[in-house]
Write a protein that holds these residues in place. Sequence first.
Motif, PDB file in Angstrom:
ATOM      1  N   THR A 192       1.004  -1.171  -0.138  1.00  0.00           N
ATOM      2  CA  THR A 192       0.331  -0.506  -0.499  1.00  0.00           C
ATOM      3  C   THR A 192       0.623   1.321  -0.062  1.00  0.00           C
TER       4      THR A 192
ATOM      5  N   SER B 118       1.655   3.534  -3.309  1.00  0.00           N
ATOM      6  CA  SER B 118       0.512   3.300  -4.582  1.00  0.00           C
ATOM      7  C   SER B 118       0.577   4.468  -5.078  1.00  0.00           C
ATOM      8  N   LYS B 119       1.505   5.090  -4.875  1.00  0.00           N
ATOM      9  CA  LYS B 119       2.330   6.142  -6.448  1.00  0.00           C
ATOM     10  C   LYS B 119       2.221   5.803  -7.601  1.00  0.00           C
TER      11      LYS B 119
ATOM     12  N   THR C 126       1.760   2.592  -8.273  1.00  0.00           N
ATOM     13  CA  THR C 126       0.629   1.898  -8.904  1.00  0.00           C
ATOM     14  C   THR C 126      -0.779   2.489  -8.157  1.00  0.00           C
ATOM     15  N   SER C 127      -0.489   3.913  -8.555  1.00  0.00           N
ATOM     16  CA  SER C 127      -1.999   5.115  -9.222  1.00  0.00           C
ATOM     17  C   SER C 127      -3.123   4.541 -10.656  1.00  0.00           C
TER      18      SER C 127
ATOM     19  N   ARG D 163      -7.352  -2.210 -10.994  1.00  0.00           N
ATOM     20  CA  ARG D 163      -7.802  -2.572  -9.635  1.00  0.00           C
ATOM     21  C   ARG D 163      -9.797  -2.637  -9.325  1.00  0.00           C
TER      22      ARG D 163
ATOM     23  N   VAL E 188      -1.598  -5.894  -6.234  1.00  0.00           N
ATOM     24  CA  VAL E 188      -1.045  -4.314  -5.502  1.00  0.00           C
ATOM     25  C   VAL E 188      -1.937  -3.837  -4.177  1.00  0.00           C
ATOM     26  N   ASP E 189      -1.814  -3.302  -3.393  1.00  0.00           N
ATOM     27  CA  ASP E 189      -2.477  -2.408  -2.595  1.00  0.00           C
ATOM     28  C   ASP E 189      -2.733  -3.681  -1.114  1.00  0.00           C
TER      29      ASP E 189
END
Length: 123
Positions: free
Chosen positions: A44, A47-48, A50-51, A55, A88-89
Amino acid sequence: MKVVPAIVKHTVYCGPCYDQNVAPVLAKYEADIEKAKTISIFMTSDSKITSRFSRKEKAIEIKDCPDREEVLLRLGFLAVEAGYNALVDVEINHEKVKPGGKYQYTKWSGKGVPTQVTSSRFL
């Protein structure tokens, strides 16, 4: 595996039945485990980076594992089994448990969103 095929739930197999039914499932399982070990994992805090990743899928959740690495491997395996190459996340949590006795242990849990990453920059 999320869904174990009924044919591999038996305890005893004859040679031809094993070769025909169990060996292919076992080979796929082992290949998926190897892919899960190399899956891209973004926490998490990333996140920058993987923006712009998709999702769309629901988060995968794993509970009650003995250590952090097993949580990551199980999350990766379920993502690979669903046809994805990244998570991700990802959030990993732990809880110290002290049942009646004097020894305590840690239960690990985690969740992450599976996604398909196509850029070689992130793999």
